[in-house]
Design a protein around this motif. Structure first.
Motif, PDB file in Angstrom:
ATOM      1  N   GLU A  10       0.824  -1.211   0.000  1.00  0.00           N
ATOM      2  CA  GLU A  10       0.000   0.000   0.000  1.00  0.00           C
ATOM      3  C   GLU A  10       0.856   1.259   0.000  1.00  0.00           C
ATOM      4  O   GLU A  10       0.529   2.261  -0.647  1.00  0.00           O
ATOM      5  CB  GLU A  10      -0.932   0.015   1.218  1.00  0.00           C
ATOM      6  N   SER A  11       1.974   1.212   0.715  1.00  0.00           N
ATOM      7  CA  SER A  11       2.843   2.385   0.751  1.00  0.00           C
ATOM      8  C   SER A  11       3.563   2.584  -0.581  1.00  0.00           C
ATOM      9  O   SER A  11       3.939   3.709  -0.925  1.00  0.00           O
ATOM     10  CB  SER A  11       3.846   2.278   1.897  1.00  0.00           C
ATOM     11  N   VAL A  12       3.739   1.507  -1.360  1.00  0.00           N
ATOM     12  CA  VAL A  12       4.306   1.659  -2.701  1.00  0.00           C
ATOM     13  C   VAL A  12       3.338   2.431  -3.582  1.00  0.00           C
ATOM     14  O   VAL A  12       3.737   3.280  -4.380  1.00  0.00           O
ATOM     15  CB  VAL A  12       4.640   0.284  -3.317  1.00  0.00           C
ATOM     16  N   ASP A  13       2.047   2.150  -3.437  1.00  0.00           N
ATOM     17  CA  ASP A  13       1.043   2.929  -4.172  1.00  0.00           C
ATOM     18  C   ASP A  13       1.098   4.402  -3.769  1.00  0.00           C
ATOM     19  O   ASP A  13       0.958   5.297  -4.619  1.00  0.00           O
ATOM     20  CB  ASP A  13      -0.357   2.370  -3.914  1.00  0.00           C
ATOM     21  N   GLU A  14       1.277   4.650  -2.478  1.00  0.00           N
ATOM     22  CA  GLU A  14       1.405   6.032  -2.019  1.00  0.00           C
ATOM     23  C   GLU A  14       2.619   6.700  -2.652  1.00  0.00           C
ATOM     24  O   GLU A  14       2.560   7.852  -3.111  1.00  0.00           O
ATOM     25  CB  GLU A  14       1.527   6.076  -0.498  1.00  0.00           C
ATOM     26  N   LEU A  15       3.735   5.971  -2.689  1.00  0.00           N
ATOM     27  CA  LEU A  15       4.946   6.512  -3.299  1.00  0.00           C
ATOM     28  C   LEU A  15       4.731   6.797  -4.781  1.00  0.00           C
ATOM     29  O   LEU A  15       5.151   7.843  -5.283  1.00  0.00           O
ATOM     30  CB  LEU A  15       6.108   5.543  -3.114  1.00  0.00           C
ATOM     31  N   ALA A  16       4.079   5.886  -5.466  1.00  0.00           N
ATOM     32  CA  ALA A  16       3.833   6.084  -6.900  1.00  0.00           C
ATOM     33  C   ALA A  16       3.023   7.350  -7.139  1.00  0.00           C
ATOM     34  O   ALA A  16       3.315   8.127  -8.058  1.00  0.00           O
ATOM     35  CB  ALA A  16       3.112   4.874  -7.483  1.00  0.00           C
ATOM     36  N   GLY A  17       2.016   7.586  -6.302  1.00  0.00           N
ATOM     37  CA  GLY A  17       1.229   8.805  -6.442  1.00  0.00           C
ATOM     38  C   GLY A  17       2.041  10.050  -6.176  1.00  0.00           C
ATOM     39  O   GLY A  17       1.915  11.065  -6.883  1.00  0.00           O
ATOM     40  N   ALA A  18       2.906   9.978  -5.148  1.00  0.00           N
ATOM     41  CA  ALA A  18       3.748  11.127  -4.816  1.00  0.00           C
ATOM     42  C   ALA A  18       4.749  11.409  -5.931  1.00  0.00           C
ATOM     43  O   ALA A  18       5.002  12.572  -6.280  1.00  0.00           O
ATOM     44  CB  ALA A  18       4.476  10.877  -3.500  1.00  0.00           C
ATOM     45  N   VAL A  19       5.324  10.363  -6.513  1.00  0.00           N
ATOM     46  CA  VAL A  19       6.284  10.550  -7.601  1.00  0.00           C
ATOM     47  C   VAL A  19       5.594  11.104  -8.839  1.00  0.00           C
ATOM     48  O   VAL A  19       6.139  11.981  -9.531  1.00  0.00           O
ATOM     49  CB  VAL A  19       7.007   9.228  -7.918  1.00  0.00           C
ATOM     50  N   ALA A  20       4.390  10.622  -9.130  1.00  0.00           N
ATOM     51  CA  ALA A  20       3.645  11.148 -10.273  1.00  0.00           C
ATOM     52  C   ALA A  20       3.414  12.645 -10.121  1.00  0.00           C
ATOM     53  O   ALA A  20       3.572  13.416 -11.092  1.00  0.00           O
ATOM     54  CB  ALA A  20       2.322  10.406 -10.416  1.00  0.00           C
ATOM     55  N   ALA A  21       3.052  13.062  -8.927  1.00  0.00           N
ATOM     56  CA  ALA A  21       2.843  14.489  -8.679  1.00  0.00           C
ATOM     57  C   ALA A  21       4.151  15.264  -8.826  1.00  0.00           C
ATOM     58  O   ALA A  21       4.182  16.369  -9.384  1.00  0.00           O
ATOM     59  CB  ALA A  21       2.251  14.695  -7.286  1.00  0.00           C
ATOM     60  N   ALA A  22       5.259  14.684  -8.324  1.00  0.00           N
ATOM     61  CA  ALA A  22       6.553  15.351  -8.420  1.00  0.00           C
ATOM     62  C   ALA A  22       7.004  15.497  -9.871  1.00  0.00           C
ATOM     63  O   ALA A  22       7.598  16.511 -10.253  1.00  0.00           O
ATOM     64  CB  ALA A  22       7.598  14.574  -7.620  1.00  0.00           C
ATOM     65  N   LEU A  23       6.728  14.500 -10.700  1.00  0.00           N
ATOM     66  CA  LEU A  23       7.090  14.578 -12.116  1.00  0.00           C
ATOM     67  C   LEU A  23       6.329  15.692 -12.827  1.00  0.00           C
ATOM     68  O   LEU A  23       6.791  16.210 -13.854  1.00  0.00           O
ATOM     69  CB  LEU A  23       6.819  13.243 -12.810  1.00  0.00           C
ATOM     70  N   ASP A  24       5.177  16.048 -12.284  1.00  0.00           N
ATOM     71  CA  ASP A  24       4.375  17.131 -12.857  1.00  0.00           C
ATOM     72  C   ASP A  24       4.632  18.469 -12.177  1.00  0.00           C
ATOM     73  O   ASP A  24       3.848  19.409 -12.317  1.00  0.00           O
ATOM     74  CB  ASP A  24       2.883  16.787 -12.763  1.00  0.00           C
TER      75      ASP A  24
END
Length: 382
Positions: A10-24
């Protein structure tokens, strides 16, 4: 900066969302391993209350080979350039299995590649690596259309080859398996080819946004050259723009547009051959011996799976060569091992101390911890 503590899928999903936002253009992300007792110290070294350096999307906190905490600053552009060049090299965007920790750059790049491919990723749950768990985690990736990829360390692949069965079948079904974090030995390459596993040995580091040289050939946009002292220099859009709050380290790391790695290498017909760390030279009796060269000789012997060669303090010689060896099957005797090294590298390179062990201590995702080898396997004599 946004801290993401990795404690499960579940925390990997959280990280993926945070990274997606950072890439934008969103807040910079600092991934940390929630099960690592050293993570709190890494976080403190990153000084989270201080402003983040401009242009930073992700900070990879690492202690590196020296044990000194460092924060590698990576921009959205560097992360994207690495992921896009990887897909071009492998055969196009595809589905990915995350098989290594996402707080390290190799794992985090699996998330970035999946985002850019517009595909969901699967996650190998934390815990001891087992072939059957790998097969189960790979199932949704292998069931999908298009190219199927994963990235792992050589130790994981070795375990899949040893186990056979469903885990090896799953490995064989991937279109490519990137191997990183540690060197792929000729013996492992041969075993993978014989088993029908398509591997892509890679060379890179956090500072290059993951692997930037695949099977000896730099990715598109990446330039490699060798300095006069044998140091590998790298240039291209995948590079870090510095270290967290360490302008001194940043200045030392760059020579103009070139990033100064800590590794030695050579170019043959445009292909990079990594020869080892610049600091792996052992000075024994006034003769300089490359630990990596001795490791390659020992690992090439029948019955040797892997080895780590270190220099130990010695009152007479300054340093002596010591080898920790992981054997399989009919291992060579100590005398046979020493004779093979002497014949190829000379008397100075012959290990004065040899220990056969079942495993080598690791740091990070599959990298041998040389300091731990010297301290734990070769305690002081006398």
């Amino acid at each position: 900066m946004r801290e993401v503590w990795l404690r499960g899928p579940e925390s990997v999903d959280e990280l993926a969302g945070a990274v997606a936002a950072a890439l934008d253009g969103g807040e910079a992300v600092l991934p940390l391993d929630g099960s690592d007792p050293k993570a709190a110290g890494l976080l403190a070294a990153m000084r989270p209350d201080e402003p983040v350096e401009p242009g930073t999307a992700v900070i990879i906190a690492t202690s590196g080979s020296t044990g000194e905490p460092k924060g590698v600053l990576l921009s959205a552009g560097a992360l994207r350039a690495s992921a896009e060049a990887t897909h071009r090299r492998l055969g196009g965007p595809g589905r990915w299995l995350l098989a290594t920790p996402a707080n390290y750059i190799g794992g985090l790049q699996v998330l970035v590649r999946s985002m850019l491919a517009g595909q969901p990723f699967a996650v190998l749950p934390p815990g001891p690596f087992r072939a059957e768990r790998f097969a189960e985690a790979a199932r949704p990736v292998l069931a999908g259309d298009g190219p199927r990829y994963t990235a792992m360390v050589p130790t994981q692949l070795t375990r899949l080859l040893d186990a056979g069965g469903p885990g090896l079948d799953a490995a064989k079904a991937f279109d490519a398996i990137i191997l990183g974090a540690a060197a792929t030995t000729p013996a492992l390459r041969a075993r993978a080819a014989e088993a029908g596993v398509r591997i892509v040995p890679s060379y890179g580091m956090s500072e290059t946004a993951s692997g930037c040289v695949y099977d000896g050939v730099p990715l598109d946009g990446v330039d490699v050259r060798i300095a006069g002292d044998g140091r590998i220099l790298i240039a291209g859009p995948v590079l870090t723009h510095g270290y967290r709050l360490r302008p001194d380290l940043t200045a030392d790391a760059f020579d103009g547009r070139w990033f100064r790695t800590g590794d030695r290498g050579q170019l043959r017909d445009g292909r990079l051959e990594v020869l080892g760390r610049l600091d792996d030279v052992i000075n024994t009796g006034g003769v300089k011996v490359s630990a990596a060269a001795v490791e390659r000789l020992i690992t090439a012997l029948p019955g040797v799976r892997e080895t780590c060669v270190v220099g130990l303090p010695d009152a007479e010689w300054g340093q002596v060569v010591a080898a920790a060896v992981v054997a399989e099957g009919a291992a060579p005797s100590v005398d046979e091992l020493r004779a093979a090294v002497r014949a190829s590298a000379g008397a100075a390179a012959v290990p004065k101390r040899v220990e056969f062990v079942t495993t080598l201590p690791l740091r990070g995702p599959g990298k041998i911890d040389r300091t731990a080898v010297a301290q734990q396997i070769f305690p002081p004599v006398g």
